[in-house]
Scaffold this motif. Structure first.
Motif, PDB file in Angstrom:
ATOM      1  N   ARG A  94       0.846  -1.190   0.000  1.00  0.00           N
ATOM      2  CA  ARG A  94       0.000   0.000   0.000  1.00  0.00           C
ATOM      3  C   ARG A  94       0.882   1.239   0.000  1.00  0.00           C
ATOM      4  N   GLU A  95       0.526   2.194  -0.846  1.00  0.00           N
ATOM      5  CA  GLU A  95       1.252   3.461  -0.906  1.00  0.00           C
ATOM      6  C   GLU A  95       0.383   4.519  -0.230  1.00  0.00           C
ATOM      7  N   VAL A  96       0.979   5.218   0.744  1.00  0.00           N
ATOM      8  CA  VAL A  96       0.235   6.179   1.555  1.00  0.00           C
ATOM      9  C   VAL A  96       0.986   7.504   1.629  1.00  0.00           C
ATOM     10  N   THR A  97       0.244   8.541   1.992  1.00  0.00           N
ATOM     11  CA  THR A  97       0.847   9.834   2.313  1.00  0.00           C
ATOM     12  C   THR A  97       0.412  10.178   3.729  1.00  0.00           C
ATOM     13  N   ARG A  98       1.373  10.555   4.565  1.00  0.00           N
ATOM     14  CA  ARG A  98       1.098  10.880   5.962  1.00  0.00           C
ATOM     15  C   ARG A  98       1.581  12.300   6.260  1.00  0.00           C
ATOM     16  N   GLU A  99       0.820  12.991   7.100  1.00  0.00           N
ATOM     17  CA  GLU A  99       1.294  14.275   7.618  1.00  0.00           C
ATOM     18  C   GLU A  99       2.179  13.947   8.803  1.00  0.00           C
ATOM     19  N   LEU A 100       3.407  14.383   8.740  1.00  0.00           N
ATOM     20  CA  LEU A 100       4.386  14.036   9.759  1.00  0.00           C
ATOM     21  C   LEU A 100       4.687  15.215  10.674  1.00  0.00           C
ATOM     22  N   PRO A 101       4.881  14.944  11.966  1.00  0.00           N
ATOM     23  CA  PRO A 101       5.351  16.005  12.857  1.00  0.00           C
ATOM     24  C   PRO A 101       6.714  16.504  12.372  1.00  0.00           C
ATOM     25  N   SER A 102       7.039  17.739  12.659  1.00  0.00           N
ATOM     26  CA  SER A 102       8.261  18.349  12.126  1.00  0.00           C
ATOM     27  C   SER A 102       9.518  17.551  12.451  1.00  0.00           C
ATOM     28  N   VAL A 103       9.619  16.991  13.656  1.00  0.00           N
ATOM     29  CA  VAL A 103      10.822  16.246  14.010  1.00  0.00           C
ATOM     30  C   VAL A 103      10.962  14.987  13.139  1.00  0.00           C
ATOM     31  N   ALA A 125      11.719   0.923  15.902  1.00  0.00           N
ATOM     32  CA  ALA A 125      12.368   1.858  14.979  1.00  0.00           C
ATOM     33  C   ALA A 125      13.836   1.967  15.365  1.00  0.00           C
ATOM     34  N   LYS A 126      14.694   1.539  14.489  1.00  0.00           N
ATOM     35  CA  LYS A 126      16.139   1.590  14.755  1.00  0.00           C
ATOM     36  C   LYS A 126      16.706   2.888  14.193  1.00  0.00           C
ATOM     37  N   ILE A 127      16.377   3.987  14.893  1.00  0.00           N
ATOM     38  CA  ILE A 127      16.815   5.315  14.471  1.00  0.00           C
ATOM     39  C   ILE A 127      17.388   6.019  15.702  1.00  0.00           C
ATOM     40  N   PRO A 128      18.670   6.372  15.666  1.00  0.00           N
ATOM     41  CA  PRO A 128      19.275   7.035  16.822  1.00  0.00           C
ATOM     42  C   PRO A 128      18.538   8.334  17.183  1.00  0.00           C
ATOM     43  N   LEU A 129      18.444   8.594  18.441  1.00  0.00           N
ATOM     44  CA  LEU A 129      17.880   9.811  19.042  1.00  0.00           C
ATOM     45  C   LEU A 129      16.368   9.936  18.929  1.00  0.00           C
ATOM     46  N   VAL A 130      15.775   9.636  17.775  1.00  0.00           N
ATOM     47  CA  VAL A 130      14.332   9.855  17.609  1.00  0.00           C
ATOM     48  C   VAL A 130      13.545   8.550  17.522  1.00  0.00           C
ATOM     49  N   GLY A 131      14.190   7.403  17.745  1.00  0.00           N
ATOM     50  CA  GLY A 131      13.517   6.110  17.618  1.00  0.00           C
ATOM     51  C   GLY A 131      12.255   6.002  18.454  1.00  0.00           C
ATOM     52  N   GLY A 132      12.307   6.463  19.702  1.00  0.00           N
ATOM     53  CA  GLY A 132      11.138   6.397  20.579  1.00  0.00           C
ATOM     54  C   GLY A 132       9.990   7.242  20.066  1.00  0.00           C
ATOM     55  N   LYS A 133      10.299   8.449  19.569  1.00  0.00           N
ATOM     56  CA  LYS A 133       9.261   9.321  19.007  1.00  0.00           C
ATOM     57  C   LYS A 133       8.655   8.692  17.759  1.00  0.00           C
ATOM     58  N   VAL A 134       9.509   8.083  16.934  1.00  0.00           N
ATOM     59  CA  VAL A 134       9.031   7.415  15.724  1.00  0.00           C
ATOM     60  C   VAL A 134       8.082   6.279  16.105  1.00  0.00           C
ATOM     61  N   GLU A 135       8.482   5.469  17.079  1.00  0.00           N
ATOM     62  CA  GLU A 135       7.650   4.340  17.492  1.00  0.00           C
ATOM     63  C   GLU A 135       6.287   4.805  17.994  1.00  0.00           C
ATOM     64  N   PHE A 155       4.689   7.634  17.282  1.00  0.00           N
ATOM     65  CA  PHE A 155       3.926   8.178  16.162  1.00  0.00           C
ATOM     66  C   PHE A 155       3.392   7.049  15.282  1.00  0.00           C
ATOM     67  N   VAL A 156       4.254   6.097  14.938  1.00  0.00           N
ATOM     68  CA  VAL A 156       3.850   4.995  14.064  1.00  0.00           C
ATOM     69  C   VAL A 156       2.736   4.179  14.714  1.00  0.00           C
ATOM     70  N   LEU A 157       2.855   3.900  16.009  1.00  0.00           N
ATOM     71  CA  LEU A 157       1.805   3.138  16.689  1.00  0.00           C
ATOM     72  C   LEU A 157       0.479   3.893  16.709  1.00  0.00           C
ATOM     73  N   SER A 158       0.509   5.191  16.928  1.00  0.00           N
ATOM     74  CA  SER A 158      -0.745   5.953  16.934  1.00  0.00           C
ATOM     75  C   SER A 158      -1.369   5.948  15.539  1.00  0.00           C
ATOM     76  N   GLN A 159      -0.544   6.113  14.505  1.00  0.00           N
ATOM     77  CA  GLN A 159      -1.037   6.057  13.124  1.00  0.00           C
ATOM     78  C   GLN A 159      -1.588   4.669  12.794  1.00  0.00           C
ATOM     79  N   THR A 160      -0.895   3.634  13.254  1.00  0.00           N
ATOM     80  CA  THR A 160      -1.310   2.258  12.979  1.00  0.00           C
ATOM     81  C   THR A 160      -2.637   1.941  13.659  1.00  0.00           C
ATOM     82  N   ASP A 161      -2.777   2.319  14.919  1.00  0.00           N
ATOM     83  CA  ASP A 161      -4.043   2.077  15.614  1.00  0.00           C
ATOM     84  C   ASP A 161      -5.175   2.882  14.985  1.00  0.00           C
TER      85      ASP A 161
END
Length: 157
Positions: free
Chosen positions: A53-62, A124-134, A136-142
């Protein structure tokens, strides 16, 4: 994070719609996704689902600094007959991103209807922002799971 939805229809009616690849594509497009493709293999007492599936999401600035708002999601579902119902697992990957979403799902009879439950986890294996990514992704997924189940409920009404 988890989502639970009650259906007035019996399990067989809900399950028949969930294993229809055309319905899954229709649902994705109706919910605003850019494209969707679905393949389902039915083995009788088990079922596999592969969706892109191809999607477009509005992302927080960080997160906009890390992610492209246009993303390709790959879904792999494995379902097994479980008593009178079905249970399954799902893995969602975001193409080109170090993020994996996993889920456990169940569709079980309840009274005259049935209940669908899904519980999501994200890594999310992303230094510094991994927790924020997780988060955000979980809220979008739910939110997406609720929208998909609401669409299913309306389609069955």
């Amino acid at each position: 994070m988890s989502v639970t939805m009650q259906f007035d229809q019996d399990l067989d009616t809900v399950w028949a719609r969930l294993q229809d690849p055309d319905f899954r594509v229709e649902r994705s497009l109706a919910l605003g996704e850019l494209s969707a493709d679905c393949e389902i293999e039915d083995f009788g007492d088990s079922l596999t689902v592969a969706m892109e599936r191809e999607v477009t999401r509005e992302l927080p600035s960080v997160l906009a600094k890390v992610f492209n708002p246009k993303q390709t999601l790959n879904f792999q579902e494995e379902w097994q007959a479980d008593g009178e119902g079905w249970s399954g697992t799902m893995q969602i990957t975001i193409k080109g991103q170090p993020v994996v979403i996993s889920a456990e799902m169940a569709l079980q009879p309840q009274g005259d209807g049935c209940e669908y439950r899904v519980s999501h986890r994200c890594k999310a294996k992303i230094p510094l922002v991994g927790g924020k990514v997780e988060k955000f992704v979980l809220s979008q997924t739910d939110d997406g799971a609720v929208a998909e189940l609401d669409y299913l409920k309306k389609a069955l009404a």
